[in-house]
Write a protein that holds these residues in place. Structure first.
Motif, PDB file in Angstrom:
ATOM      1  N   CYS A 239       0.649  -1.223   0.017  1.00  0.00           N
ATOM      2  CA  CYS A 239       0.054   0.040  -0.014  1.00  0.00           C
ATOM      3  C   CYS A 239       0.857   1.395  -0.056  1.00  0.00           C
ATOM      4  N   GLU A 240       0.212   2.400  -0.379  1.00  0.00           N
ATOM      5  CA  GLU A 240       1.033   3.540  -0.504  1.00  0.00           C
ATOM      6  C   GLU A 240       1.540   4.220   0.793  1.00  0.00           C
ATOM      7  N   ASN A 241       0.809   3.860   1.695  1.00  0.00           N
ATOM      8  CA  ASN A 241       1.053   4.294   3.332  1.00  0.00           C
ATOM      9  C   ASN A 241       2.147   3.193   3.695  1.00  0.00           C
ATOM     10  N   GLY A 242       2.709   2.585   3.156  1.00  0.00           N
ATOM     11  CA  GLY A 242       3.990   1.555   3.689  1.00  0.00           C
ATOM     12  C   GLY A 242       3.382   0.335   4.362  1.00  0.00           C
ATOM     13  N   ASP A 243       1.919   0.162   4.339  1.00  0.00           N
ATOM     14  CA  ASP A 243       1.421  -1.093   5.066  1.00  0.00           C
ATOM     15  C   ASP A 243       1.453  -2.302   3.927  1.00  0.00           C
ATOM     16  N   THR A 244       1.550  -3.578   4.443  1.00  0.00           N
ATOM     17  CA  THR A 244       1.393  -4.598   3.539  1.00  0.00           C
ATOM     18  C   THR A 244       0.290  -5.710   3.950  1.00  0.00           C
ATOM     19  N   VAL A 245      -0.496  -6.185   3.193  1.00  0.00           N
ATOM     20  CA  VAL A 245      -1.330  -7.203   3.294  1.00  0.00           C
ATOM     21  C   VAL A 245      -0.998  -8.463   2.788  1.00  0.00           C
ATOM     22  N   THR A 246      -0.945  -9.481   3.308  1.00  0.00           N
ATOM     23  CA  THR A 246      -0.551 -10.873   2.554  1.00  0.00           C
ATOM     24  C   THR A 246      -1.620 -11.842   3.158  1.00  0.00           C
ATOM     25  N   VAL A 247      -1.971 -12.765   2.178  1.00  0.00           N
ATOM     26  CA  VAL A 247      -2.889 -13.847   2.436  1.00  0.00           C
ATOM     27  C   VAL A 247      -2.197 -14.875   1.889  1.00  0.00           C
ATOM     28  N   THR A 248      -1.924 -16.107   2.744  1.00  0.00           N
ATOM     29  CA  THR A 248      -0.928 -17.163   2.794  1.00  0.00           C
ATOM     30  C   THR A 248      -1.688 -18.633   3.070  1.00  0.00           C
ATOM     31  N   ARG A 249      -1.647 -19.309   1.883  1.00  0.00           N
ATOM     32  CA  ARG A 249      -2.516 -20.606   1.947  1.00  0.00           C
ATOM     33  C   ARG A 249      -1.717 -21.464   3.080  1.00  0.00           C
ATOM     34  N   GLU A 250      -2.317 -22.115   3.858  1.00  0.00           N
ATOM     35  CA  GLU A 250      -1.713 -23.044   4.786  1.00  0.00           C
ATOM     36  C   GLU A 250      -2.770 -24.426   4.794  1.00  0.00           C
ATOM     37  N   GLU A 251      -2.499 -25.313   3.825  1.00  0.00           N
ATOM     38  CA  GLU A 251      -3.677 -26.597   3.850  1.00  0.00           C
ATOM     39  C   GLU A 251      -5.018 -26.029   3.387  1.00  0.00           C
ATOM     40  N   ASN A 252      -6.011 -26.068   4.492  1.00  0.00           N
ATOM     41  CA  ASN A 252      -7.190 -25.676   3.970  1.00  0.00           C
ATOM     42  C   ASN A 252      -7.857 -24.258   4.803  1.00  0.00           C
ATOM     43  N   THR A 253      -6.489 -23.734   5.160  1.00  0.00           N
ATOM     44  CA  THR A 253      -6.846 -22.323   5.997  1.00  0.00           C
ATOM     45  C   THR A 253      -5.951 -21.135   5.373  1.00  0.00           C
ATOM     46  N   ALA A 254      -6.270 -20.020   5.682  1.00  0.00           N
ATOM     47  CA  ALA A 254      -5.346 -18.903   5.104  1.00  0.00           C
ATOM     48  C   ALA A 254      -4.806 -18.156   6.161  1.00  0.00           C
ATOM     49  N   LEU A 255      -3.654 -17.766   6.372  1.00  0.00           N
ATOM     50  CA  LEU A 255      -3.254 -16.941   7.118  1.00  0.00           C
ATOM     51  C   LEU A 255      -3.329 -15.299   6.527  1.00  0.00           C
ATOM     52  N   PHE A 256      -3.787 -14.557   7.371  1.00  0.00           N
ATOM     53  CA  PHE A 256      -4.077 -13.233   6.926  1.00  0.00           C
ATOM     54  C   PHE A 256      -3.253 -12.353   7.832  1.00  0.00           C
ATOM     55  N   SER A 257      -2.140 -11.682   7.101  1.00  0.00           N
ATOM     56  CA  SER A 257      -1.156 -10.769   7.856  1.00  0.00           C
ATOM     57  C   SER A 257      -1.264  -9.489   7.438  1.00  0.00           C
ATOM     58  N   ARG A 258      -1.348  -8.324   8.308  1.00  0.00           N
ATOM     59  CA  ARG A 258      -1.366  -7.192   8.009  1.00  0.00           C
ATOM     60  C   ARG A 258      -0.767  -6.070   8.935  1.00  0.00           C
ATOM     61  N   THR A 259       0.161  -5.397   8.283  1.00  0.00           N
ATOM     62  CA  THR A 259       0.817  -4.450   9.097  1.00  0.00           C
ATOM     63  C   THR A 259       0.229  -3.696  10.241  1.00  0.00           C
ATOM     64  N   GLY A 260       0.725  -3.926  11.615  1.00  0.00           N
ATOM     65  CA  GLY A 260       0.143  -3.101  12.825  1.00  0.00           C
ATOM     66  C   GLY A 260      -1.188  -4.099  13.341  1.00  0.00           C
ATOM     67  N   GLN A 261      -1.265  -5.148  12.710  1.00  0.00           N
ATOM     68  CA  GLN A 261      -2.419  -5.872  13.388  1.00  0.00           C
ATOM     69  C   GLN A 261      -1.987  -7.401  13.584  1.00  0.00           C
ATOM     70  N   GLU A 262      -2.615  -8.055  14.514  1.00  0.00           N
ATOM     71  CA  GLU A 262      -2.165  -9.458  14.584  1.00  0.00           C
ATOM     72  C   GLU A 262      -2.762 -10.329  13.467  1.00  0.00           C
ATOM     73  N   ASP A 263      -2.193 -11.565  13.330  1.00  0.00           N
ATOM     74  CA  ASP A 263      -2.404 -12.582  12.278  1.00  0.00           C
ATOM     75  C   ASP A 263      -3.689 -13.277  12.718  1.00  0.00           C
ATOM     76  N   ARG A 264      -4.415 -13.527  11.354  1.00  0.00           N
ATOM     77  CA  ARG A 264      -5.629 -14.212  11.756  1.00  0.00           C
ATOM     78  C   ARG A 264      -5.710 -15.563  10.829  1.00  0.00           C
ATOM     79  N   TYR A 265      -6.307 -16.431  11.224  1.00  0.00           N
ATOM     80  CA  TYR A 265      -6.564 -17.519  10.261  1.00  0.00           C
ATOM     81  C   TYR A 265      -8.064 -17.686   9.790  1.00  0.00           C
ATOM     82  N   MET A 266      -8.102 -17.951   8.581  1.00  0.00           N
ATOM     83  CA  MET A 266      -9.476 -17.812   7.999  1.00  0.00           C
ATOM     84  C   MET A 266      -9.764 -19.252   6.974  1.00  0.00           C
TER      85      MET A 266
END
Length: 337
Positions: A239-266
């Protein structure tokens, strides 16, 4: 189940009507006619997928299996109303010889009245849908580029041959990915300046994801080839403000990572083909977002402006094969003896 061997299209129509009366079927309860063009080895897969889809969209299922184009013309049919296919009315037609090139002569009288027609190729997609009359008469056409020898090239061909009403199950397979990525913008308005997709080089879902991000965000994502997983592994947005958003597949779940926030599994499960098919049957109009993504991926513009109706272009595969053989015998610049 009724089995008819070496029969005629007229006998199939009569047998289906008799079986429907016996089972108490009502034509007005059908939402659509689903014509499935299938290879012999995938008939059971198509039946299983259609059973799942029919639970949400009661349909008349017409499975067309083309075999042995050089042999004697013959039609074998199985008729199933209810039973193992749930609420679907099904006719499995195995066509041999020249009859296989004119499958519409048997299929057309079997279409359920006053409902849309959807044609689904559960095999390698045709190069040109206009060459198959079963695709020309359909209101919606569903292909699966992942079944081609070169899935990415097949997806590009879908763009060249596109008409409004076309779709591909590759698009359906990134629905959950698109939902997760789009959800990242619920709490921010920061502009995306770049994106990186990690996936196998020939993964069509990654290429279509690239096209979707390009068409919606006006950026050109970077595709990083990786063999760490058989399918698309991750999508990262910068993102323009320097943040990054990453969605990573792990088996049948996705690890949702975002700058300044806790990781979440979906949840990010691999869905059966029946669920993917059911999703595509929910809409019978043209999918403009898919057209934009496909066009961006293939570098073809104006897909949604193409006419929705195709004109049947007859192609005899037997004659085409003979022409190719003759050309090979002649050699470059020569003629056959």
């Amino acid at each position: 189940m009724i089995g008819l061997w070496d029969t005629t299209g007229n006998e199939v129509v009569k047998a289906l009507a008799a079986e429907r009366r016996s089972a108490g079927g009502v034509a007005s309860g059908l939402a659509l006619t689903l014509v499935a063009v299938v290879e012999e080895k995938k008939v059971r897969e198509a039946e299983a997928a259609a059973t799942i889809a029919a639970a949400a969209h009661p349909c008349r299922l017409l499975i067309v299996v083309r075999s042995d184009l050089e042999g004697r013309s013959r039609l074998d049919a199985e008729i199933v109303v209810g039973g193992r296919l749930g609420p679907a009315e099904a006719v499995v037609m195995r066509m041999y010889g020249r009859l296989a090139l004119h499958a519409e002569s048997v299929v057309m009288p079997l279409l359920a009245p006053d409902v849309p027609v959807v044609t689904w190729w559960h095999q390698e997609p045709p190069d040109m849908i206009a060459n198959d009359f079963l695709g020309v008469v359909a209101d919606r056409r569903i292909t699966d580029s992942a079944q081609a020898y070169d899935p990415v090239a097949a997806l590009r061909q879908r763009a060249k041959d596109y008409a409004p009403g076309d779709t591909d199950l590759t698009w359906t397979r990134i629905t959950l990915w698109r939902t997760l990525v789009a959800g990242a913008f619920d709490t921010t308005e920061a502009r995306v300046t770049g994106a990186t997709i990690v996936a196998p080089a020939k993964d069509p879902t990654a290429w279509l994801m690239k096209g979707w991000l390009q068409s919606r965000l006006g950026i050109v994502p970077e595709l990083q080839p990786s063999d760490r997983a058989p399918r698309m592994h991750s999508v990262q947005l910068m993102c323009e403000n320097g943040d990054t958003v990453t969605v990573t597949r792990e088996e049948n779940t996705a690890l949702f990572s975002r700058t300044g926030q806790e990781d979440r599994y979906m949840p990010l499960p691999k869905r059966p083909v029946g669920d993917e098919l059911a999703e595509e049957l929910r809409r019978l109009d043209a999918d403009q977002i898919y057209a934009d993504a496909l066009g961006a991926m293939a570098g073809v513009s104006g897909l949604d402006d193409k006419p929705p109706m195709r004109v049947h272009v007859w192609k005899d595969p037997a004659l085409a094969a003979k022409a190719d053989e003759a050309g090979a015998m002649a050699g470059p610049g020569g003629s056959a003896a």
